[in-house]
Write an enzyme that holds these catalytic residues in place. Structure first.
Site, PDB file in Angstrom:
ATOM      1  CG  LEU A 134      76.688 -90.498  35.678  1.00  0.00           C
ATOM      2  CD1 LEU A 134      77.225 -90.370  36.870  1.00  0.00           C
ATOM      3  CD2 LEU A 134      77.017 -90.629  34.531  1.00  0.00           C
ATOM      4  CG  ASP A 135      74.300 -95.600  31.911  1.00  0.00           C
ATOM      5  OD1 ASP A 135      73.369 -96.437  32.329  1.00  0.00           O
ATOM      6  OD2 ASP A 135      75.322 -96.174  30.868  1.00  0.00           O
ATOM      7  N   PRO A 136      75.255 -97.794  35.750  1.00  0.00           N
ATOM      8  CG  PRO A 136      74.101 -99.486  36.969  1.00  0.00           C
ATOM      9  CD  PRO A 136      74.006 -98.446  36.112  1.00  0.00           C
TER      10      PRO A 136
END
Length: 305
Positions: free
Chosen positions: A40-42
């Site tokens: 998942l993206d930050p």
């Protein structure tokens, strides 16, 4: 003594990378053998599926699962990253934003639903000439990715609201997305903005499901007890595939690499489970004969009691 073995569903906090979460779980579990089934993206939160010990072998079967998200898409400006972490590329006039009727929005969403061709975001983790696309972009290189087929099985509009962004006006659209693996929600926000001639980007993203694993299964990192949170290998595999219940003799033979005769199966891949509830392995079934594709040593199963 065997180490931890199972599937762990973590609720990833915002501003953590998926690697940060893996590193934390490695420390908490006391093992290096921790992998994930898709990052998942930050900026994103929600369901991150981890495999520990021998159960990292199950991640192969989870990576390609369909996924669900709750997201907010801001119509009014595109950004350099297709999300709120990038720089806006100019704002649309307020009148254009206010001319977006519910029907126009619904029509644009409909064109992004079903089997579509999608160009991934240029800051995705896709490799180009051996390097991640986002690394090339950060190095100042131009990156053009090819369109790929994805399936958006649901693109539901949950709410809309006008918001002020400095001197500009934007329309925030809360949505629920159900999609195939490899779909970029950031790219959906970008393409929705293109369709409505306003520009668009993602301002929030929460993954609520990966295959059979939902946010109700997810544990917070702050008070995570790995041993109690682990999903046993047999339970995890049984959520992914039909169960082939074995006799003790069949379990022994299949575990030793022998092919065994079984009743016809509804699926070419099954979770083969021994009489004591241990996962013997993932097995393929063809012409009423089962053989192991991935073997799971029984000794590792008992750790999760």
């Amino acid at each position: 003594m065997s180490g931890p073995n199972g599937i762990l569903i973590v609720d990833k906090p915002a501003d953590w990378t998926s690697h940060d979460v893996v590193a934390r779980v490695r420390r908490l579990a006391g093992t290096r053998k921790v992998g994930h089934a898709g990052t998942l993206d930050p900026m994103a939160t929600g369901v991150l599926v981890l495999g520990l010990g021998p159960s990292t072998r199950l991640l192969t079967y989870i990576v390609g699962s369909d996924k669900e998200y709750l997201a907010t898409m801001r119509l009014g400006a595109s950004t350099t990253t297709d999300d709120a972490e990038g720089e806006p590329l100019g704002w649309a006039p307020a009148g254009r934003i206010r001319s977006i009727t519910p029907q126009r929005l619904a029509d644009a969403v409909a064109h992004l639903t079903g089997d579509i061709q999608q160009v991934p975001s240029s800051v995705s983790a896709i490799k180009v000439d051996g390097k991640r696309a986002y690394a090339k972009v950060r190095a100042g290189e131009q990156v053009e990715l090819k369109a790929r087929g994805v399936t958006v099985s649901a693109f539901d509009i949950l709410a809309t609201r006008e918001v002020a962004v400095g001197d500009a006006v934007a329309l925030d659209v809360d949505v629920r997305i159900a999609c195939s693996s490899g779909t970029y929600v950031r790219a959906l926000a970008r393409d929705l903005g293109v369709a409505l001639l306003t520009g668009g980007h993602l301002t929030s993203l929460r993954r609520t499901r990966v295959g059979p694993f939902a946010e109700a299964d997810a544990r917070e990192l702050a008070d995570l007890d790995v041993a109690s949170a682990l999903i046993r290998p047999a339970a995890a595999a049984s959520a992914l595939f039909p169960v082939l219940q074995l006799t003790a003799e069949q379990a022994r033979d299949l575990g030793n690499g022998k092919r065994i005769a079984v009743a016809a199966a509804d699926s070419p891949m099954v979770a083969a489970v021994s009489p004591d509830g241990a996962l013997v392995g993932m097995a393929s079934v063809q012409d009423d004969v089962a053989r192991t594709v991935v073997n799971f040593p029984n000794a590792s199963e008992g750790e999760q009691g």
